[in-house]
Design a protein around this motif. Structure first.
Motif, PDB file in Angstrom:
ATOM      1  N   ASP A   1      11.832  -6.353  23.459  1.00 31.72           N
ATOM      2  CA  ASP A   1      11.406  -7.265  24.404  1.00 31.72           C
ATOM      3  C   ASP A   1      10.678  -6.519  25.658  1.00 31.72           C
ATOM      4  OD1 ASP A   1      12.769  -9.358  23.499  1.00 31.72           O
ATOM      5  OD2 ASP A   1      14.622  -8.580  24.005  1.00 31.72           O
ATOM      6  N   GLY A   2       9.651  -5.728  25.222  1.00 37.04           N
ATOM      7  CA  GLY A   2       8.677  -4.934  26.276  1.00 37.04           C
ATOM      8  C   GLY A   2       9.269  -3.908  26.465  1.00 37.04           C
ATOM      9  N   LEU A   3      10.551  -3.327  26.168  1.00 37.90           N
ATOM     10  CA  LEU A   3      11.005  -1.968  26.245  1.00 37.90           C
ATOM     11  C   LEU A   3      10.842  -0.968  25.404  1.00 37.90           C
ATOM     12  CD1 LEU A   3      14.643  -3.070  27.821  1.00 37.90           C
ATOM     13  CD2 LEU A   3      12.623  -2.739  28.728  1.00 37.90           C
ATOM     14  N   TRP A   4      10.329   0.181  25.717  1.00 35.76           N
ATOM     15  CA  TRP A   4      10.190   1.252  24.849  1.00 35.76           C
ATOM     16  C   TRP A   4      11.139   2.376  25.062  1.00 35.76           C
ATOM     17  CZ3 TRP A   4       4.978   4.600  24.779  1.00 35.76           C
ATOM     18  CH2 TRP A   4       4.950   5.243  23.749  1.00 35.76           C
ATOM     19  N   GLU A   5      12.177   2.305  24.058  1.00 37.93           N
ATOM     20  CA  GLU A   5      13.318   3.340  24.024  1.00 37.93           C
ATOM     21  C   GLU A   5      13.936   3.114  25.588  1.00 37.93           C
ATOM     22  OE1 GLU A   5      14.690   5.170  22.058  1.00 37.93           O
ATOM     23  OE2 GLU A   5      13.072   5.524  20.366  1.00 37.93           O
ATOM     24  N   GLY A   6      14.339   1.708  25.802  1.00 34.20           N
ATOM     25  CA  GLY A   6      15.017   1.563  27.057  1.00 34.20           C
ATOM     26  C   GLY A   6      14.263   1.379  28.331  1.00 34.20           C
ATOM     27  N   HIS A   7      12.952   1.781  28.241  1.00 33.92           N
ATOM     28  CA  HIS A   7      11.925   1.917  29.284  1.00 33.92           C
ATOM     29  C   HIS A   7      11.075   0.754  29.590  1.00 33.92           C
ATOM     30  CE1 HIS A   7      13.283   5.895  30.849  1.00 33.92           C
ATOM     31  NE2 HIS A   7      13.725   6.284  29.687  1.00 33.92           N
ATOM     32  N   ASN A   8      10.930   0.055  30.891  1.00 30.39           N
ATOM     33  CA  ASN A   8       9.917  -0.598  30.952  1.00 30.39           C
ATOM     34  C   ASN A   8       8.546   0.101  30.562  1.00 30.39           C
ATOM     35  OD1 ASN A   8       7.676  -2.242  32.143  1.00 30.39           O
ATOM     36  ND2 ASN A   8       9.185  -3.448  33.098  1.00 30.39           N
ATOM     37  N   VAL A   9       7.596  -0.494  29.734  1.00 31.49           N
ATOM     38  CA  VAL A   9       6.272   0.151  29.543  1.00 31.49           C
ATOM     39  C   VAL A   9       5.475   0.478  30.688  1.00 31.49           C
ATOM     40  CG1 VAL A   9       6.159  -0.432  27.011  1.00 31.49           C
ATOM     41  CG2 VAL A   9       5.120  -1.952  28.633  1.00 31.49           C
ATOM     42  N   MET A  10       5.649  -0.392  31.659  1.00 30.90           N
ATOM     43  CA  MET A  10       4.714  -0.217  32.967  1.00 30.90           C
ATOM     44  C   MET A  10       5.015   1.122  33.765  1.00 30.90           C
ATOM     45  SD  MET A  10       2.758  -2.529  32.448  1.00 30.90           S
ATOM     46  CE  MET A  10       1.630  -2.461  33.845  1.00 30.90           C
ATOM     47  N   ASP A  11       6.482   1.439  33.410  1.00 28.84           N
ATOM     48  CA  ASP A  11       6.958   2.687  34.094  1.00 28.84           C
ATOM     49  C   ASP A  11       6.586   4.019  33.514  1.00 28.84           C
ATOM     50  OD1 ASP A  11       8.128   0.922  36.429  1.00 28.84           O
ATOM     51  OD2 ASP A  11       9.955   1.051  35.209  1.00 28.84           O
ATOM     52  N   VAL A  12       6.438   3.929  32.316  1.00 28.76           N
ATOM     53  CA  VAL A  12       6.050   5.037  31.331  1.00 28.76           C
ATOM     54  C   VAL A  12       4.919   5.474  30.644  1.00 28.76           C
ATOM     55  CG1 VAL A  12       8.456   5.507  31.053  1.00 28.76           C
ATOM     56  CG2 VAL A  12       7.222   4.274  29.291  1.00 28.76           C
ATOM     57  N   ALA A  13       4.050   4.115  30.666  1.00 30.66           N
ATOM     58  CA  ALA A  13       2.864   4.068  29.823  1.00 30.66           C
ATOM     59  C   ALA A  13       1.623   3.407  30.714  1.00 30.66           C
ATOM     60  CB  ALA A  13       3.089   3.272  28.430  1.00 30.66           C
ATOM     61  N   THR A  14       1.505   3.695  32.047  1.00 34.87           N
ATOM     62  CA  THR A  14       0.506   3.448  32.833  1.00 34.87           C
ATOM     63  C   THR A  14       0.299   4.408  33.707  1.00 34.87           C
ATOM     64  OG1 THR A  14       1.830   2.316  34.591  1.00 34.87           O
ATOM     65  CG2 THR A  14       0.960   0.924  32.626  1.00 34.87           C
ATOM     66  N   PRO A  15      -0.874   4.554  34.340  1.00 38.33           N
ATOM     67  CA  PRO A  15      -1.472   5.378  35.309  1.00 38.33           C
ATOM     68  C   PRO A  15      -0.681   5.156  36.657  1.00 38.33           C
ATOM     69  CG  PRO A  15      -3.542   4.630  34.420  1.00 38.33           C
ATOM     70  CD  PRO A  15      -2.173   3.722  33.722  1.00 38.33           C
ATOM     71  N   GLU A  16      -0.514   3.884  36.886  1.00 42.04           N
ATOM     72  CA  GLU A  16       0.486   3.513  37.961  1.00 42.04           C
ATOM     73  C   GLU A  16       2.065   4.172  37.759  1.00 42.04           C
ATOM     74  OE1 GLU A  16      -2.955   0.955  37.767  1.00 42.04           O
ATOM     75  OE2 GLU A  16      -1.195   1.391  36.193  1.00 42.04           O
ATOM     76  N   GLY A  17       2.454   4.077  36.600  1.00 39.31           N
ATOM     77  CA  GLY A  17       3.759   4.614  36.259  1.00 39.31           C
ATOM     78  C   GLY A  17       3.996   6.230  36.655  1.00 39.31           C
ATOM     79  N   TRP A  18       2.723   6.777  36.105  1.00 35.06           N
ATOM     80  CA  TRP A  18       2.475   8.275  36.391  1.00 35.06           C
ATOM     81  C   TRP A  18       2.520   8.638  37.857  1.00 35.06           C
ATOM     82  CZ3 TRP A  18       2.697  12.842  34.239  1.00 35.06           C
ATOM     83  CH2 TRP A  18       1.898  14.080  34.768  1.00 35.06           C
ATOM     84  N   ARG A  19       1.642   7.808  38.657  1.00 31.06           N
ATOM     85  CA  ARG A  19       1.701   8.315  40.012  1.00 31.06           C
ATOM     86  C   ARG A  19       2.836   7.836  40.826  1.00 31.06           C
ATOM     87  NH1 ARG A  19      -3.501   5.989  39.115  1.00 31.06           N
ATOM     88  NH2 ARG A  19      -2.997   3.928  39.657  1.00 31.06           N
ATOM     89  N   LYS A  20       3.864   6.722  40.385  1.00 27.52           N
ATOM     90  CA  LYS A  20       4.958   6.412  40.783  1.00 27.52           C
ATOM     91  C   LYS A  20       6.202   7.626  40.657  1.00 27.52           C
ATOM     92  CE  LYS A  20       8.391   2.698  40.947  1.00 27.52           C
ATOM     93  NZ  LYS A  20       8.712   1.374  40.394  1.00 27.52           N
ATOM     94  N   ASN A  21       6.179   7.950  39.368  1.00 30.06           N
ATOM     95  CA  ASN A  21       7.222   8.799  39.199  1.00 30.06           C
ATOM     96  C   ASN A  21       7.049   9.866  38.030  1.00 30.06           C
ATOM     97  OD1 ASN A  21       9.640   9.942  38.379  1.00 30.06           O
ATOM     98  ND2 ASN A  21      11.018   8.088  38.762  1.00 30.06           N
ATOM     99  N   ARG A  22       6.179  10.698  38.115  1.00 29.93           N
ATOM    100  CA  ARG A  22       5.757  11.604  37.454  1.00 29.93           C
ATOM    101  C   ARG A  22       6.896  12.380  36.679  1.00 29.93           C
ATOM    102  NH1 ARG A  22       2.502  16.911  39.372  1.00 29.93           N
ATOM    103  NH2 ARG A  22       1.156  15.346  40.346  1.00 29.93           N
ATOM    104  N   GLU A  23       7.956  12.683  37.273  1.00 31.95           N
ATOM    105  CA  GLU A  23       9.081  13.304  36.248  1.00 31.95           C
ATOM    106  C   GLU A  23       9.729  12.565  35.349  1.00 31.95           C
ATOM    107  OE1 GLU A  23       9.931  16.377  36.716  1.00 31.95           O
ATOM    108  OE2 GLU A  23       8.681  16.897  38.320  1.00 31.95           O
ATOM    109  N   LEU A  24       9.804  10.910  35.769  1.00 31.10           N
ATOM    110  CA  LEU A  24      10.322  10.422  34.523  1.00 31.10           C
ATOM    111  C   LEU A  24       9.306  10.339  33.341  1.00 31.10           C
ATOM    112  CD1 LEU A  24      12.027   7.684  33.553  1.00 31.10           C
ATOM    113  CD2 LEU A  24      10.389   6.488  34.837  1.00 31.10           C
ATOM    114  N   VAL A  25       8.122  10.223  33.636  1.00 32.57           N
ATOM    115  CA  VAL A  25       7.056  10.132  32.611  1.00 32.57           C
ATOM    116  C   VAL A  25       7.011  11.243  31.779  1.00 32.57           C
ATOM    117  CG1 VAL A  25       4.596   9.985  32.055  1.00 32.57           C
ATOM    118  CG2 VAL A  25       5.538   8.209  33.873  1.00 32.57           C
TER     119      VAL A  25
END
Length: 229
Positions: free
Chosen positions: A25-49
């Motif tokens: 359902d759009g989750l990758w190992e429990g994470h929203n892909v937009m948070d961990v697989a986009t440039p925006e996710g990287w800028r938002k939370n580098r530590e998470l990525v």
């Protein structure tokens, strides 16, 4: 030698224990892909990525190639085999394939955020503060959603040169990779191995669909190809 070009997707790696976000359902190992697989996710939370890919890298140390990977490597005895993979693992290489083109990057590599050509092998944790020689942060060498696919041009050339083409373990929903099959030469054999095959649009060639998972379908592919020799 005849040239066999193979496009592989998440399905072949899933049999080795690597999960794909499209199964959950759009989750990758429990994470929203937009948070961990986009440039925006990287800028938002580098530590998470960084932590997310560190965990994926650790997982890759625990898995092994399956029979699908192994047979594709064995086919190099009979054909000039080129693997074009959407997967970021190194299971094709572990199995012995020598010509592997990674469309979406590689977990065991990192690159500079400033210089896309500064790429390093990296098998341990990547942390904030790991820098290139000019002081710029290193990031996962992964093609995130919304980014260009640098290897696409090479993949297109390989596809256009194929004598045989196979698609394994992908629903053909992720572009531009899914569109490669449209560039195959006319009249060459095409094989599509997936338990739930998608639709091939704008394909002039006859396609043999093998509705099985990779570990079951790749042995059949081998038999088909050897019978053509």
């Amino acid at each position: 030698m005849k040239k066999l070009v193979v496009l592989t997707g998440a399905g072949i790696s899933a049999e080795s224990g690597i999960k794909t976000f499209r199964e959950s359902d759009g989750l990758w190992e429990g994470h929203n892909v937009m948070d961990v697989a986009t440039p925006e996710g990287w800028r938002k939370n580098r530590e998470l990525v960084l932590d997310f890919y560190n965990q994926r890298r650790k997982q890759l140390h625990t898995v092994q190639p399956n029979i699908g990977h192994q047979i594709l490597a064995e086919l190099e005895h009979y054909f000039e085999v080129h693997i074009i993979t959407q997967n970021v693992d190194n299971l094709h290489e572990q199995a012995g394939s020598t010509n592997v083109l990674h469309l979406h990057g590689e977990l065991f590599k990192v690159r500079s955020v400033k210089d896309k050509n500064y790429i390093l092998d990296w098998k341990t944790d990547l942390i904030s503060g790991d820098l290139d020689p000019n002081g710029f942060q290193l990031r996962p060498h992964i093609v995130w959603f919304g980014e260009d696919v640098p290897a696409l041009e090479e993949a297109l050339v390989l596809t256009q040169q194929a004598d045989y083409f196979a698609v394994i373990g992908t629903s053909l929903q992720v572009y531009p990779a899914a569109g490669l099959v449209e560039y195959t030469p006319p009249n060459i054999p095409i094989y599509y191995i997936d338990p739930n095959p998608g639709t091939m649009q704008n394909v002039r060639n006859k396609v043999e669909i093998i509705s099985l998972k990779a570990s079951e379908g790749v042995p059949i592919l081998k038999d088909r190809l050897l019978n053509l020799m």
